[in-house]
Design a protein around this motif. Sequence first.
Motif, short mmCIF file in Angstrom:
data_model
loop_
_atom_site.label_atom_id
_atom_site.label_comp_id
_atom_site.label_asym_id
_atom_site.label_seq_id
_atom_site.Cartn_x
_atom_site.Cartn_y
_atom_site.Cartn_z
N UNK A 256 40.46 30.82 35.16
CA UNK A 256 40.18 32.05 34.42
C UNK A 256 39.16 32.94 35.11
N UNK A 257 38.71 32.54 36.27
CA UNK A 257 37.75 33.39 37.00
C UNK A 257 38.49 34.55 37.66
N UNK A 258 37.92 35.72 37.62
CA UNK A 258 38.52 36.89 38.26
C UNK A 258 39.61 37.53 37.43
N UNK A 259 40.24 38.52 38.02
CA UNK A 259 41.25 39.30 37.28
C UNK A 259 42.64 38.69 37.35
N UNK A 260 42.91 37.90 38.40
CA UNK A 260 44.24 37.30 38.58
C UNK A 260 44.34 36.00 37.78
N UNK A 261 44.26 36.14 36.49
CA UNK A 261 44.29 34.94 35.66
C UNK A 261 45.65 34.81 34.97
N UNK A 262 46.04 33.59 34.61
CA UNK A 262 47.33 33.38 33.94
C UNK A 262 47.32 33.91 32.51
N UNK A 263 48.51 34.12 31.98
CA UNK A 263 48.62 34.52 30.57
C UNK A 263 48.81 33.31 29.67
#
Length: 357
Positions: A256-263
């Motif tokens: 969950x770190x950063x903007x490229x996180x899973x939904x």
Amino acid sequence: MPPRKKAETPAPSSPERGGGNKAQTINDIARLAQVSKKTVSRVINQSPLVHKETRDRVEAVMREVNYTPDPFARSLAFRRSFLIGMVYDNPTAQYIVNMQNGALDGIRDSGFELVVHPCDSRNPAYIDGVRRFVQQQKLFGVMLVPRVSEDQALADMLAEIDCRYARIASVSLDHASRMLITHDRDGAAEAADYLHALGHREIALITGPASYRSAHERTAGFIEALQRHGLELPRHRVIEAGYTFESGVAAAERLLAGKDRPSAIFAGNDEMAAGVYKVALRSGISIPQQLSVIGFDDSPLASRLWPAMSSVRLPIRDMGRIAASMLLQNEPTAAAALATASVRPHLIIRDSCQPPG
């Protein structure tokens, strides 16, 4: 010279019940009651494994011939205690509690009691420790709980010392009479199908430790189901953890770190999924609006979280009950028939998932 007194003729003895003053043996009792010597020994030692009708017949014969078991022979015959052992190496406390309660369900009113033996299967000496536990307690049988149930060397040792055992595992690892199969792969596949049906494409997976067969089965079931839908999980979105809350926290922090996180995240058990909840809350990520989460086991924890968490239900208490019941089966055919029954996990849908925003 007085006449000699006529010698008394002994009363004829029944050919079936043995002659006059001849001491009856356990073999005689078995013959007269038309049962095995082992069954007579069990009656003498008050084993709960003998049916009431058989017990009554054997006891009636013993009373009729005035048979008294020799105390020394009785102690030699009684080589096993009325104890069932549960051997485990599992970091999830609720899993073990549920398994233990199930085992107690399985032996209730049987005359048997349950003793537990936690161990560390990473220790090279742990199998010797289990051997001492079995022999010192004179265990009647042993339940093997994942992950020790997956260790063939442990099963071989129990067979070597002639201790009956029942193995609980996600796949078949032994003879059918010794196996309870949980089909973890199917439950993980159901979780993948559900997330795909909701529209999730950016999905991550937190697996259990590689030393657990259940972790491999759950991982394979989830990934293969996504592949059938044309989705591939990138390597950076598959994180190995330890089936613990703390390891779930560490894995979620990476995902969950950063903007490229899973939904959406599927975790290999509820403890790790609860770790995802903690990181999401701390990071200001709302569940399920911004992140969908699914666990595995459907422990009480799943329904107590907020929002209530969807989880693949594995009937752990039933598993403990069935495994304990397998050990108490007197006839091999009955044990084999019961062991062919398996449990099937299925997804319990609650409030922790929705279509991606």
